[in-house]
Design a protein around this motif. Sequence first.
Motif, PDB file in Angstrom:
ATOM      1  N   VAL A   1      11.690   4.611   8.446  1.00 49.97           N
ATOM      2  CA  VAL A   1      11.319   5.802   7.690  1.00 49.97           C
ATOM      3  C   VAL A   1      10.101   5.465   6.838  1.00 49.97           C
ATOM      4  CG1 VAL A   1      12.042   7.407   5.880  1.00 49.97           C
ATOM      5  CG2 VAL A   1      13.700   6.663   7.579  1.00 49.97           C
ATOM      6  N   PHE A   2       9.124   6.372   6.852  1.00 54.06           N
ATOM      7  CA  PHE A   2       7.943   6.245   5.998  1.00 54.06           C
ATOM      8  C   PHE A   2       7.983   7.399   5.003  1.00 54.06           C
ATOM      9  CE2 PHE A   2       5.537   3.011   8.186  1.00 54.06           C
ATOM     10  CZ  PHE A   2       6.089   3.036   9.463  1.00 54.06           C
ATOM     11  N   ILE A   3       7.736   7.100   3.731  1.00 50.75           N
ATOM     12  CA  ILE A   3       7.770   8.117   2.687  1.00 50.75           C
ATOM     13  C   ILE A   3       6.498   8.034   1.866  1.00 50.75           C
ATOM     14  CG2 ILE A   3       8.998   8.934   0.637  1.00 50.75           C
ATOM     15  CD1 ILE A   3      11.550   7.736   1.934  1.00 50.75           C
ATOM     16  N   ASP A   4       5.863   9.191   1.714  1.00 49.69           N
ATOM     17  CA  ASP A   4       4.666   9.318   0.877  1.00 49.69           C
ATOM     18  C   ASP A   4       5.143   9.709  -0.514  1.00 49.69           C
ATOM     19  OD1 ASP A   4       2.130   9.629  -0.102  1.00 49.69           O
ATOM     20  OD2 ASP A   4       1.514  11.125   1.367  1.00 49.69           O
ATOM     21  N   THR A   5       4.769   8.967  -1.519  1.00 43.95           N
ATOM     22  CA  THR A   5       5.265   9.236  -2.866  1.00 43.95           C
ATOM     23  C   THR A   5       4.123   9.363  -3.869  1.00 43.95           C
ATOM     24  OG1 THR A   5       6.746   8.478  -4.614  1.00 43.95           O
ATOM     25  CG2 THR A   5       5.535   6.791  -3.445  1.00 43.95           C
ATOM     26  N   VAL A   6       4.407  10.066  -4.955  1.00 45.68           N
ATOM     27  CA  VAL A   6       3.465  10.115  -6.071  1.00 45.68           C
ATOM     28  C   VAL A   6       4.008   9.288  -7.231  1.00 45.68           C
ATOM     29  CG1 VAL A   6       2.428  12.331  -5.482  1.00 45.68           C
ATOM     30  CG2 VAL A   6       4.469  12.285  -6.903  1.00 45.68           C
ATOM     31  N   GLY A   7       5.233   8.816  -7.100  1.00 45.77           N
ATOM     32  CA  GLY A   7       5.855   7.984  -8.123  1.00 45.77           C
ATOM     33  C   GLY A   7       5.739   6.520  -7.775  1.00 45.77           C
ATOM     34  N   PRO A   8       6.497   5.690  -8.481  1.00 44.17           N
ATOM     35  CA  PRO A   8       6.457   4.245  -8.233  1.00 44.17           C
ATOM     36  C   PRO A   8       7.110   3.891  -6.892  1.00 44.17           C
ATOM     37  CG  PRO A   8       8.067   4.762  -9.938  1.00 44.17           C
ATOM     38  CD  PRO A   8       7.371   6.041  -9.599  1.00 44.17           C
TER      39      PRO A   8
ATOM     40  N   LEU B   1      20.690   2.480  -0.366  1.00 43.19           N
ATOM     41  CA  LEU B   1      21.494   3.574   0.170  1.00 43.19           C
ATOM     42  C   LEU B   1      21.576   3.565   1.690  1.00 43.19           C
ATOM     43  CD1 LEU B   1      20.245   6.432  -2.179  1.00 43.19           C
ATOM     44  CD2 LEU B   1      22.548   5.481  -2.099  1.00 43.19           C
ATOM     45  N   PHE B   2      20.518   3.088   2.336  1.00 48.31           N
ATOM     46  CA  PHE B   2      20.439   3.076   3.796  1.00 48.31           C
ATOM     47  C   PHE B   2      20.050   1.680   4.282  1.00 48.31           C
ATOM     48  CE2 PHE B   2      19.168   7.273   2.190  1.00 48.31           C
ATOM     49  CZ  PHE B   2      20.171   8.055   2.747  1.00 48.31           C
ATOM     50  N   PRO B   3      20.959   0.708   4.173  1.00 48.12           N
ATOM     51  CA  PRO B   3      20.610  -0.682   4.484  1.00 48.12           C
ATOM     52  C   PRO B   3      20.237  -0.934   5.939  1.00 48.12           C
ATOM     53  CG  PRO B   3      22.971  -0.451   4.098  1.00 48.12           C
ATOM     54  CD  PRO B   3      22.345   0.856   3.748  1.00 48.12           C
ATOM     55  N   GLY B   4      20.660  -0.097   6.857  1.00 47.28           N
ATOM     56  CA  GLY B   4      20.358  -0.331   8.267  1.00 47.28           C
ATOM     57  C   GLY B   4      19.044   0.271   8.725  1.00 47.28           C
ATOM     58  N   ILE B   5      18.287   0.859   7.787  1.00 43.76           N
ATOM     59  CA  ILE B   5      17.027   1.509   8.147  1.00 43.76           C
ATOM     60  C   ILE B   5      15.875   0.815   7.425  1.00 43.76           C
ATOM     61  CG2 ILE B   5      15.732   3.678   8.073  1.00 43.76           C
ATOM     62  CD1 ILE B   5      18.455   5.127   8.007  1.00 43.76           C
ATOM     63  N   GLU B   6      14.819   0.538   8.152  1.00 44.99           N
ATOM     64  CA  GLU B   6      13.614  -0.042   7.540  1.00 44.99           C
ATOM     65  C   GLU B   6      12.861   1.088   6.833  1.00 44.99           C
ATOM     66  OE1 GLU B   6       9.348  -1.914   8.895  1.00 44.99           O
ATOM     67  OE2 GLU B   6      11.051  -2.112  10.266  1.00 44.99           O
ATOM     68  N   ILE B   7      12.710   0.971   5.531  1.00 52.14           N
ATOM     69  CA  ILE B   7      12.093   2.031   4.737  1.00 52.14           C
ATOM     70  C   ILE B   7      10.794   1.525   4.122  1.00 52.14           C
ATOM     71  CG2 ILE B   7      12.357   3.521   2.720  1.00 52.14           C
ATOM     72  CD1 ILE B   7      15.373   3.582   3.378  1.00 52.14           C
ATOM     73  N   THR B   8       9.738   2.325   4.302  1.00 44.74           N
ATOM     74  CA  THR B   8       8.446   2.025   3.701  1.00 44.74           C
ATOM     75  C   THR B   8       8.057   3.196   2.815  1.00 44.74           C
ATOM     76  OG1 THR B   8       7.760   0.772   5.643  1.00 44.74           O
ATOM     77  CG2 THR B   8       6.010   1.533   4.157  1.00 44.74           C
ATOM     78  N   VAL B   9       7.875   2.938   1.531  1.00 42.31           N
ATOM     79  CA  VAL B   9       7.455   3.959   0.583  1.00 42.31           C
ATOM     80  C   VAL B   9       6.075   3.548   0.075  1.00 42.31           C
ATOM     81  CG1 VAL B   9       7.964   5.144  -1.584  1.00 42.31           C
ATOM     82  CG2 VAL B   9       9.844   4.424  -0.100  1.00 42.31           C
ATOM     83  N   ALA B  10       5.115   4.449   0.178  1.00 43.96           N
ATOM     84  CA  ALA B  10       3.753   4.115  -0.249  1.00 43.96           C
ATOM     85  C   ALA B  10       3.036   5.344  -0.777  1.00 43.96           C
ATOM     86  CB  ALA B  10       2.965   3.538   0.925  1.00 43.96           C
ATOM     87  N   LYS B  11       2.185   5.107  -1.771  1.00 47.50           N
ATOM     88  CA  LYS B  11       1.283   6.171  -2.221  1.00 47.50           C
ATOM     89  C   LYS B  11       0.244   6.374  -1.124  1.00 47.50           C
ATOM     90  CE  LYS B  11       1.801   5.413  -7.136  1.00 47.50           C
ATOM     91  NZ  LYS B  11       1.163   5.266  -8.426  1.00 47.50           N
ATOM     92  N   LYS B  12      -0.133   7.608  -0.900  1.00 44.34           N
ATOM     93  CA  LYS B  12      -1.141   7.950   0.113  1.00 44.34           C
ATOM     94  C   LYS B  12      -0.720   7.473   1.507  1.00 44.34           C
ATOM     95  CE  LYS B  12      -4.187   9.598  -2.838  1.00 44.34           C
ATOM     96  NZ  LYS B  12      -4.530  10.985  -2.871  1.00 44.34           N
ATOM     97  N   ALA B  13       0.581   7.521   1.772  1.00 50.31           N
ATOM     98  CA  ALA B  13       1.083   7.060   3.072  1.00 50.31           C
ATOM     99  C   ALA B  13       0.456   7.842   4.216  1.00 50.31           C
ATOM    100  CB  ALA B  13       2.608   7.167   3.118  1.00 50.31           C
ATOM    101  N   ASP B  14       0.078   9.095   3.953  1.00 45.44           N
ATOM    102  CA  ASP B  14      -0.532   9.897   5.026  1.00 45.44           C
ATOM    103  C   ASP B  14      -1.887   9.348   5.453  1.00 45.44           C
ATOM    104  OD1 ASP B  14      -1.582  10.695   2.569  1.00 45.44           O
ATOM    105  OD2 ASP B  14      -1.845  12.769   3.188  1.00 45.44           O
TER     106      ASP B  14
END
Length: 170
Positions: free
Chosen positions: A8-15, A26-39
């Motif tokens: 999962v990739f998430i574009d965030t405006v927060g930290p 919450l979702f240990p079996g999923i690789e999660i990437t959270v980044a500003k300007k992910a788009d």
Amino acid sequence: RGIELRKVFIDTVGPPHTYQKRLQELFPGIEITVAKKADSLYPIVSAASVCAKVTRDAHLSNWVFAEGLLKLSKKYGSGYPSDPNTVRWLKESVDHVFGFPGIIRFSWSTCVKLLDDSAAKIVWADDEESVQNNAKLMASKFFGAKQESTARQRSKFFSRRRPIVLAVTL
């Protein structure tokens, strides 16, 4: 249901680190990437962003206001604060008592300012308690399991609008 979610990739405006850590817990079996300007960093997020905007625009072009009697222009603009058409539509659509139609995100700073300048001030008896509890519940409501509330709920009419301020001053 037949979908195996691995990444999962998430574009965030927060930290990003805070959100990524919480989601990973919450979702240990999923690789999660959270980044500003992910788009702009990940092509898949860019594609999802385009799909979301096209879908949003299609829905808005056929939008019927839940409030029923409203006769508002459908020249919303893009929905971004830098778009003069969006700001114009908001200024023309604000109601002195009810604020904006339910489609509008009342927490958007442009809307907050317009309501402060153009709408009646409303003070809810439970505002102080709500503000304190809301900060704690926001993340757990979004990320946690659904919990049944025994508290008395506001009418959907008002809860959808999230009024800023029942004492109306004219």
